[in-house]
Design a protein around this motif. Sequence first.
Motif, PDB file in Angstrom:
ATOM      1  N   THR A  15      33.915 119.627 -30.561  1.00 56.23           N
ATOM      2  CA  THR A  15      32.654 118.948 -30.871  1.00 56.23           C
ATOM      3  C   THR A  15      31.740 119.818 -30.181  1.00 56.23           C
ATOM      4  N   GLY A  16      31.702 120.403 -29.154  1.00 56.57           N
ATOM      5  CA  GLY A  16      30.826 121.184 -28.046  1.00 56.57           C
ATOM      6  C   GLY A  16      30.817 122.370 -28.881  1.00 56.57           C
ATOM      7  N   LEU A  17      31.694 123.047 -29.256  1.00 57.29           N
ATOM      8  CA  LEU A  17      31.365 124.267 -29.977  1.00 57.29           C
ATOM      9  C   LEU A  17      30.598 124.310 -31.321  1.00 57.29           C
ATOM     10  N   LEU A  18      31.021 123.238 -32.009  1.00 60.02           N
ATOM     11  CA  LEU A  18      30.207 123.069 -33.344  1.00 60.02           C
ATOM     12  C   LEU A  18      28.730 122.677 -33.098  1.00 60.02           C
ATOM     13  N   PHE A  19      28.478 121.820 -32.143  1.00 59.42           N
ATOM     14  CA  PHE A  19      27.177 121.609 -31.735  1.00 59.42           C
ATOM     15  C   PHE A  19      26.367 122.994 -31.303  1.00 59.42           C
ATOM     16  N   LEU A  20      27.061 123.726 -30.420  1.00 60.86           N
ATOM     17  CA  LEU A  20      26.386 124.739 -29.759  1.00 60.86           C
ATOM     18  C   LEU A  20      26.064 125.999 -30.936  1.00 60.86           C
ATOM     19  N   GLU A  21      26.731 125.770 -31.983  1.00 53.06           N
ATOM     20  CA  GLU A  21      26.746 126.820 -33.036  1.00 53.06           C
ATOM     21  C   GLU A  21      25.412 126.594 -33.762  1.00 53.06           C
ATOM     22  N   HIS A  22      24.923 125.414 -33.809  1.00 52.15           N
ATOM     23  CA  HIS A  22      23.552 125.014 -34.375  1.00 52.15           C
ATOM     24  C   HIS A  22      22.572 125.733 -33.351  1.00 52.15           C
ATOM     25  N   GLY A  23      22.500 125.441 -32.202  1.00 55.43           N
ATOM     26  CA  GLY A  23      21.432 126.107 -31.244  1.00 55.43           C
ATOM     27  C   GLY A  23      21.670 127.845 -31.458  1.00 55.43           C
ATOM     28  N   ALA A  24      22.983 128.271 -31.553  1.00 52.79           N
ATOM     29  CA  ALA A  24      23.224 129.586 -31.353  1.00 52.79           C
ATOM     30  C   ALA A  24      22.648 130.072 -32.782  1.00 52.79           C
ATOM     31  N   GLN A  25      22.676 129.597 -33.929  1.00 50.26           N
ATOM     32  CA  GLN A  25      22.108 130.212 -34.944  1.00 50.26           C
ATOM     33  C   GLN A  25      20.611 129.931 -34.831  1.00 50.26           C
ATOM     34  N   LEU A 102      27.321 111.435 -37.188  1.00 48.67           N
ATOM     35  CA  LEU A 102      28.298 111.728 -36.463  1.00 48.67           C
ATOM     36  C   LEU A 102      28.424 112.180 -35.078  1.00 48.67           C
ATOM     37  N   TYR A 103      27.369 113.264 -34.840  1.00 50.74           N
ATOM     38  CA  TYR A 103      27.401 113.968 -33.552  1.00 50.74           C
ATOM     39  C   TYR A 103      26.741 112.702 -32.695  1.00 50.74           C
ATOM     40  N   CYS A 104      25.649 112.168 -33.260  1.00 51.46           N
ATOM     41  CA  CYS A 104      25.158 110.934 -32.336  1.00 51.46           C
ATOM     42  C   CYS A 104      26.181 109.836 -31.585  1.00 51.46           C
ATOM     43  N   PHE A 105      27.076 109.481 -32.514  1.00 48.12           N
ATOM     44  CA  PHE A 105      28.051 108.602 -32.190  1.00 48.12           C
ATOM     45  C   PHE A 105      29.234 109.128 -31.399  1.00 48.12           C
ATOM     46  N   ILE A 106      29.523 110.289 -31.821  1.00 52.43           N
ATOM     47  CA  ILE A 106      30.658 111.103 -31.040  1.00 52.43           C
ATOM     48  C   ILE A 106      30.161 111.438 -29.509  1.00 52.43           C
ATOM     49  N   PHE A 107      29.072 111.679 -29.176  1.00 50.73           N
ATOM     50  CA  PHE A 107      28.466 111.998 -27.912  1.00 50.73           C
ATOM     51  C   PHE A 107      28.308 110.766 -27.307  1.00 50.73           C
ATOM     52  N   LEU A 108      27.702 109.742 -27.895  1.00 51.15           N
ATOM     53  CA  LEU A 108      27.747 108.479 -27.268  1.00 51.15           C
ATOM     54  C   LEU A 108      29.098 108.027 -26.786  1.00 51.15           C
ATOM     55  N   TYR A 109      30.080 108.185 -27.432  1.00 50.88           N
ATOM     56  CA  TYR A 109      31.453 107.998 -26.916  1.00 50.88           C
ATOM     57  C   TYR A 109      31.800 108.792 -25.711  1.00 50.88           C
ATOM     58  N   PHE A 110      31.563 110.123 -25.739  1.00 51.40           N
ATOM     59  CA  PHE A 110      31.884 110.801 -24.443  1.00 51.40           C
ATOM     60  C   PHE A 110      31.083 110.334 -23.270  1.00 51.40           C
ATOM     61  N   VAL A 111      29.931 109.824 -23.703  1.00 55.55           N
ATOM     62  CA  VAL A 111      29.070 109.213 -22.570  1.00 55.55           C
ATOM     63  C   VAL A 111      29.937 108.145 -21.709  1.00 55.55           C
ATOM     64  N   PHE A 112      30.534 107.360 -22.517  1.00 56.87           N
ATOM     65  CA  PHE A 112      31.235 106.142 -21.762  1.00 56.87           C
ATOM     66  C   PHE A 112      32.525 106.731 -21.618  1.00 56.87           C
ATOM     67  N   ARG A 113      33.263 107.452 -22.180  1.00 59.82           N
ATOM     68  CA  ARG A 113      34.552 107.949 -22.037  1.00 59.82           C
ATOM     69  C   ARG A 113      34.844 108.787 -21.138  1.00 59.82           C
ATOM     70  N   GLY A 114      33.937 109.818 -20.999  1.00 54.43           N
ATOM     71  CA  GLY A 114      34.182 110.901 -20.041  1.00 54.43           C
ATOM     72  C   GLY A 114      34.615 112.090 -20.916  1.00 54.43           C
ATOM     73  N   PRO A 115      35.062 113.248 -19.981  1.00 53.46           N
ATOM     74  CA  PRO A 115      35.447 114.389 -20.905  1.00 53.46           C
ATOM     75  C   PRO A 115      36.890 114.572 -21.227  1.00 53.46           C
TER      76      PRO A 115
END
Length: 132
Positions: A15-25, A102-115
């Motif tokens: 998820t982090g790599l796919l998100f990073l790809e948007h900023g890298a582009q 999808l990004y919004c909710f999966i990142f929200l899950y990481f906030v509560f679940r951890g890495p």
Amino acid sequence: MQYEPIVLGIVRIMTGLLFLEHGAQKFLSFPPGDYAGSGWAFSQLGAYAGPIELICGFLVAIGWFTRPAAFLASGTMAVGYFYQHMPKDFWPVNNMGDAAILYCFIFLYFVFRGPGALSIDGDTRAIVASSD
């Protein structure tokens, strides 16, 4: 459930790599495409998301400051959806906002679940859980 922390870590990394790809582009013009280099103009609201995508995507991928980075990324995607996608059409399938939701909710899950496992943050619960 023995492998749950490892799978969580793999999902976090991807998820982090796919998100990073948007900023890298937007800022590094890689990979090439319609939005390559568009972040430098700062002419539209989406360009301001580029640094967050780049930095938070990297932090989430390596599992460092995962919770705060995921919180910022989640909020950015919520704002992005309501400002960029929803005005075009109510339905996400028609307004191309599926990924933002999808990004919004999966990142929200990481906030509560951890890495999970495989992170610099070193989630000790993941290590204990995987040794059962």
